[in-house]
Motif scaffolding. Structure first.
Motif, PDB file in Angstrom:
ATOM      1  N   PRO A  62      25.923  33.418  36.086  1.00 34.06           N
ATOM      2  CA  PRO A  62      26.743  33.710  37.272  1.00 34.06           C
ATOM      3  C   PRO A  62      27.838  32.662  37.395  1.00 34.06           C
ATOM      4  O   PRO A  62      27.650  31.505  37.002  1.00 34.06           O
ATOM      5  CB  PRO A  62      25.738  33.569  38.425  1.00 34.06           C
ATOM      6  N   ILE A  63      28.980  33.058  37.898  1.00 36.31           N
ATOM      7  CA  ILE A  63      30.040  32.081  38.208  1.00 36.31           C
ATOM      8  C   ILE A  63      29.660  31.369  39.504  1.00 36.31           C
ATOM      9  O   ILE A  63      29.413  32.005  40.539  1.00 36.31           O
ATOM     10  CB  ILE A  63      31.394  32.799  38.425  1.00 36.31           C
ATOM     11  N   TRP A  64      29.577  30.074  39.413  1.00 33.03           N
ATOM     12  CA  TRP A  64      29.351  29.239  40.589  1.00 33.03           C
ATOM     13  C   TRP A  64      30.540  28.294  40.725  1.00 33.03           C
ATOM     14  O   TRP A  64      30.763  27.441  39.857  1.00 33.03           O
ATOM     15  CB  TRP A  64      28.062  28.414  40.441  1.00 33.03           C
ATOM     16  N   TRP A  65      31.272  28.451  41.802  1.00 31.41           N
ATOM     17  CA  TRP A  65      32.465  27.626  42.048  1.00 31.41           C
ATOM     18  C   TRP A  65      33.370  27.607  40.812  1.00 31.41           C
ATOM     19  O   TRP A  65      33.863  26.577  40.380  1.00 31.41           O
ATOM     20  CB  TRP A  65      32.087  26.192  42.454  1.00 31.41           C
ATOM     21  N   GLY A  66      33.542  28.782  40.222  1.00 29.39           N
ATOM     22  CA  GLY A  66      34.502  28.922  39.125  1.00 29.39           C
ATOM     23  C   GLY A  66      33.957  28.616  37.738  1.00 29.39           C
ATOM     24  O   GLY A  66      34.649  28.839  36.743  1.00 29.39           O
ATOM     25  N   THR A 104      28.588  37.114  35.472  1.00 33.65           N
ATOM     26  CA  THR A 104      28.641  37.952  36.658  1.00 33.65           C
ATOM     27  C   THR A 104      29.310  37.103  37.738  1.00 33.65           C
ATOM     28  O   THR A 104      29.374  35.881  37.618  1.00 33.65           O
ATOM     29  CB  THR A 104      27.243  38.383  37.132  1.00 33.65           C
ATOM     30  N   SER A 105      29.816  37.750  38.772  1.00 33.53           N
ATOM     31  CA  SER A 105      30.494  36.981  39.817  1.00 33.53           C
ATOM     32  C   SER A 105      30.606  37.815  41.086  1.00 33.53           C
ATOM     33  O   SER A 105      30.312  39.012  41.088  1.00 33.53           O
ATOM     34  CB  SER A 105      31.896  36.580  39.352  1.00 33.53           C
ATOM     35  N   GLY A 106      31.076  37.155  42.120  1.00 33.56           N
ATOM     36  CA  GLY A 106      31.372  37.864  43.355  1.00 33.56           C
ATOM     37  C   GLY A 106      32.750  38.491  43.316  1.00 33.56           C
ATOM     38  O   GLY A 106      33.174  39.143  44.265  1.00 33.56           O
ATOM     39  N   GLY A 107      33.466  38.269  42.233  1.00 30.97           N
ATOM     40  CA  GLY A 107      34.808  38.832  42.100  1.00 30.97           C
ATOM     41  C   GLY A 107      35.688  38.039  41.144  1.00 30.97           C
ATOM     42  O   GLY A 107      36.601  38.589  40.543  1.00 30.97           O
ATOM     43  N   SER A 108      35.400  36.749  40.987  1.00 33.57           N
ATOM     44  CA  SER A 108      36.199  35.923  40.064  1.00 33.57           C
ATOM     45  C   SER A 108      36.083  36.456  38.646  1.00 33.57           C
ATOM     46  O   SER A 108      35.023  36.943  38.250  1.00 33.57           O
ATOM     47  CB  SER A 108      35.692  34.480  40.051  1.00 33.57           C
ATOM     48  N   ARG A 153      27.512  44.135  37.873  1.00 33.01           N
ATOM     49  CA  ARG A 153      26.668  45.311  38.135  1.00 33.01           C
ATOM     50  C   ARG A 153      26.806  46.376  37.035  1.00 33.01           C
ATOM     51  O   ARG A 153      27.209  47.510  37.305  1.00 33.01           O
ATOM     52  CB  ARG A 153      27.008  45.904  39.503  1.00 33.01           C
TER      53      ARG A 153
END
Ligand code: FMN
Length: 86
Positions: free
Chosen positions: A12-16, A41-45, A72
């Motif tokens: 996952p992307i965490w803070w970029g 995966t990311s929230g949108g980045s 997803r």
């Protein structure tokens, strides 16, 4: 790890960037002669430099494919990712 020629690493992307534990994982094995396929995966980045930032954690002759963002995914999307990466 010696049984594998290709390693798919998802994070996952965490803070970029990728979480630090991914760097620890990469530092913990010998990936010489292997192909590494990174995806996030990311929230949108997007992937940004999160994939290339991981290159420093691996020494030796490693082939990195370009990082892919795959949020997803369904089965077809995963197949496409693997075919593209390989
Ligand atoms: C500490 C933390 C930092 C995050 N930073 C980012 C970020 O910089 N950009 C982004 O798009 N998503 C960010 N996220 C969201 C995660 O990338 C996302 O939750 C993860 O890829 C899993 O996807 P899901 O929530 O759809 O299962 C962050 C999540 C956490 C917990």
């Amino acid at each position: 790890m010696s049984s594998y020629d290709t390693v798919v690493i998802g994070f996952p992307i965490w803070w970029g960037v990728a979480p630090r534990i991914i760097e620890t994982f990469l530092e913990s094995y010998d990936f010489s002669g292997k192909t590494i396929i990174p995806f996030c995966t990311s929230g949108g980045s997007g992937v940004g430099r999160s994939d290339t930032a991981l290159h420093k954690n691996v020494s030796g002759n490693v082939k990195w494919t370009k990082g892919i963002q795959i949020n997803r995914p369904d089965e077809a999307a995963i197949k496409r990712m693997l075919e593209k990466g390989l």
